[in-house]
Design a protein around this motif. Structure first.
Motif, mmCIF file in Angstrom:
data_model
loop_
_atom_site.group_PDB
_atom_site.id
_atom_site.type_symbol
_atom_site.label_atom_id
_atom_site.label_comp_id
_atom_site.label_asym_id
_atom_site.label_seq_id
_atom_site.Cartn_x
_atom_site.Cartn_y
_atom_site.Cartn_z
ATOM 1 N N TRP A 41 -2.904 1.628 -6.771
ATOM 2 C CA TRP A 41 -2.191 0.634 -7.552
ATOM 3 C C TRP A 41 -1.162 -0.128 -6.723
ATOM 4 C CZ3 TRP A 41 -4.681 -0.208 -11.902
ATOM 5 C CH2 TRP A 41 -5.480 0.821 -12.410
ATOM 6 N N CYS A 42 -0.393 -0.984 -7.391
ATOM 7 C CA CYS A 42 0.444 -1.954 -6.692
ATOM 8 C C CYS A 42 1.671 -1.323 -6.033
ATOM 9 C CB CYS A 42 0.884 -3.041 -7.689
ATOM 10 S SG CYS A 42 1.716 -4.445 -6.931
ATOM 11 N N GLU A 43 2.103 -0.176 -6.472
ATOM 12 C CA GLU A 43 3.251 0.463 -5.838
ATOM 13 C C GLU A 43 2.890 0.882 -4.425
ATOM 14 O OE1 GLU A 43 6.363 4.217 -6.423
ATOM 15 O OE2 GLU A 43 4.863 3.792 -7.963
ATOM 16 N N GLU A 44 3.740 0.570 -3.464
ATOM 17 C CA GLU A 44 3.471 0.901 -2.073
ATOM 18 C C GLU A 44 3.481 2.415 -1.875
ATOM 19 O OE1 GLU A 44 5.935 -1.185 0.633
ATOM 20 O OE2 GLU A 44 5.456 -3.158 -0.199
ATOM 21 N N ASN A 45 2.531 2.892 -1.113
ATOM 22 C CA ASN A 45 2.337 4.330 -0.965
ATOM 23 C C ASN A 45 3.415 4.969 -0.097
ATOM 24 O OD1 ASN A 45 0.024 3.838 -2.412
ATOM 25 N ND2 ASN A 45 -1.344 3.965 -0.649
ATOM 26 N N ASN A 211 -1.588 -5.447 -16.824
ATOM 27 C CA ASN A 211 -2.320 -6.587 -16.284
ATOM 28 C C ASN A 211 -1.457 -7.434 -15.354
ATOM 29 O OD1 ASN A 211 -5.166 -6.838 -17.440
ATOM 30 N ND2 ASN A 211 -3.981 -6.377 -19.272
ATOM 31 N N ILE A 212 -0.197 -7.608 -15.716
ATOM 32 C CA ILE A 212 0.715 -8.359 -14.834
ATOM 33 C C ILE A 212 0.833 -7.657 -13.486
ATOM 34 C CG2 ILE A 212 3.119 -9.049 -14.507
ATOM 35 C CD1 ILE A 212 3.274 -9.496 -17.535
ATOM 36 N N ASP A 213 0.939 -6.333 -13.512
ATOM 37 C CA ASP A 213 1.042 -5.558 -12.274
ATOM 38 C C ASP A 213 -0.200 -5.754 -11.405
ATOM 39 O OD1 ASP A 213 2.751 -3.380 -10.955
ATOM 40 O OD2 ASP A 213 0.768 -2.453 -10.952
ATOM 41 N N CYS A 217 0.330 -8.619 -8.051
ATOM 42 C CA CYS A 217 0.770 -7.520 -7.188
ATOM 43 C C CYS A 217 1.515 -8.030 -5.955
ATOM 44 C CB CYS A 217 -0.430 -6.677 -6.779
ATOM 45 S SG CYS A 217 -0.023 -5.308 -5.669
ATOM 46 N N SER A 218 0.953 -8.999 -5.255
ATOM 47 C CA SER A 218 1.578 -9.499 -4.022
ATOM 48 C C SER A 218 2.950 -10.096 -4.298
ATOM 49 C CB SER A 218 0.678 -10.544 -3.367
ATOM 50 O OG SER A 218 -0.561 -9.981 -3.006
ATOM 51 N N THR A 219 3.053 -10.844 -5.402
ATOM 52 C CA THR A 219 4.334 -11.447 -5.767
ATOM 53 C C THR A 219 5.370 -10.381 -6.083
ATOM 54 O OG1 THR A 219 3.196 -13.388 -6.667
ATOM 55 C CG2 THR A 219 5.475 -13.025 -7.359
ATOM 56 N N LEU A 220 4.960 -9.356 -6.817
ATOM 57 C CA LEU A 220 5.882 -8.280 -7.178
ATOM 58 C C LEU A 220 6.328 -7.504 -5.943
ATOM 59 C CD1 LEU A 220 4.111 -6.954 -10.407
ATOM 60 C CD2 LEU A 220 6.301 -8.143 -10.291
ATOM 61 N N PHE A 237 5.543 -2.199 -12.960
ATOM 62 C CA PHE A 237 5.004 -2.368 -14.299
ATOM 63 C C PHE A 237 3.931 -1.346 -14.644
ATOM 64 C CE2 PHE A 237 6.246 -7.133 -14.242
ATOM 65 C CZ PHE A 237 7.540 -6.782 -14.585
ATOM 66 N N HIS A 238 3.283 -0.768 -13.637
ATOM 67 C CA HIS A 238 2.318 0.289 -13.951
ATOM 68 C C HIS A 238 3.052 1.534 -14.464
ATOM 69 C CE1 HIS A 238 -1.758 2.007 -13.661
ATOM 70 N NE2 HIS A 238 -1.122 3.155 -13.452
ATOM 71 N N ALA A 239 4.225 1.795 -13.896
ATOM 72 C CA ALA A 239 5.043 2.901 -14.391
ATOM 73 C C ALA A 239 5.508 2.628 -15.823
ATOM 74 C CB ALA A 239 6.242 3.125 -13.474
#
Length: 276
Positions: A41-45, A211-213, A217-220, A237-239
């Motif tokens: 997902w979009c959160e950096e690992n 869906n926004i996440d 993703c790149s913008t966030l 936003f996934h959290a």
């Protein structure tokens, strides 16, 4: 997208429907090694902890673990039918699986997250479709159908590792729940509209953030680098999807529970408080 790091092989490049999953950059290794899951997902690992791949996506699952466990215990103590105990435990099972998945990003843990979503959804369906039956009755045919459906989805998903398949099936289950709930509050118990609509609104808000996440993703990720960490956490936003869908699912079980005890003419009633 993927990156190459030293002598480590890059993660496999997969084709995805962009709407459903945007792969996060494979930026660093942590305790659990290279991700093997089909989704990242979009959160950096490993940005927060060496031991937790997606920190905020992991700890946000507490909302799906602690309150449902309390709900299951309280339901059992009150002597209410076991189906509702299982419904609460189903939410908790999803929370535990999601915790393990986001903490490790390993494929086996992904299954521990996604498959319980299908199983718990089937339990929810049984509760809300069997609410107008005599006490202690068991609909074995419906149980067989739902069990066969769950097993079939599991077997297909184990062979066809396509996340969109799981998401579509889960969406079908949620749609059946929504339609049944709207029928009940429209024609049977209109006094339960507030609880039903609140549950639905909370869930839909979480789905919108999910869906926004994915889509932005790149913008966030760029925005998170320009703000303090705690402010950036508010854009995970996934959290927030975990928190809102956990709360929405909890409220839905309370809704189906209130239908049942109202139909059976029990004097007890559902009360929602900050302490659940």
């Amino acid at each position: 997208m993927y990156r190459y790091y030293g002598n480590l092989p890059p993660p496999p490049l997969r084709n995805y429907f962009t709407f459903f999953s945007i792969m996060a950059p494979y930026d660093r290794l942590g305790y659990w090694g290279r991700p093997t899951s089909t989704l990242d997902w979009c959160e950096e690992n490993y940005a927060v902890s060496f031991y937790i791949a997606e920190f905020w996506n992991t700890v946000s699952n507490l909302i799906m673990i602690v309150p449902p466990l309390y709900g299951a215990l309280q339901t059992f103590r009150d002597g209410i039918e076991i189906r509702f105990v299982l419904a609460f435990l189903g939410i908790a099972a999803v929370g535990v699986g999601s915790w393990c998945f986001h903490m490790t990003l390993q494929y086996e843990m992904q299954l521990l997250d996604e498959l319980p979503m299908i199983y718990s959804g089937c339990i929810f369906l049984y509760c809300v479709y069997e609410c107008f039956k005599q006490e202690k009755t068991v609909h074995f045919l419906l149980i067989t159908i739902l069990l066969g459906f769950s097993i079939s989805v599991t077997l297909v998903y184990l062979q066809w590792k396509e996340p969109v398949f799981h998401q579509v099936v889960y969406g079908m289950l949620v749609s059946c729940l929504v339609l049944r709930s709207l029928f009940i509050v429209s024609w049977v118990y209109p006094n339960l509209r507030r609880l039903a609509y609140t549950s639905l609104a909370v869930f839909l808000l979480g789905f919108a953030l999910w869906n926004i996440d994915n889509l932005f993703c790149s913008t966030l990720q760029s925005a998170r680098k320009r703000v303090p960490p705690l402010v950036g956490a508010m854009t995970q936003f996934h959290a927030l999807w975990h928190i809102l869908t956990g709360l929405g699912s909890y409220l839905h079980v309370l809704f189906s529970l209130q239908i049942r005890i109202t139909y059976l003419k029990h004097r007890s009633y559902v009360k929602v408080s900050m302490g659940f």
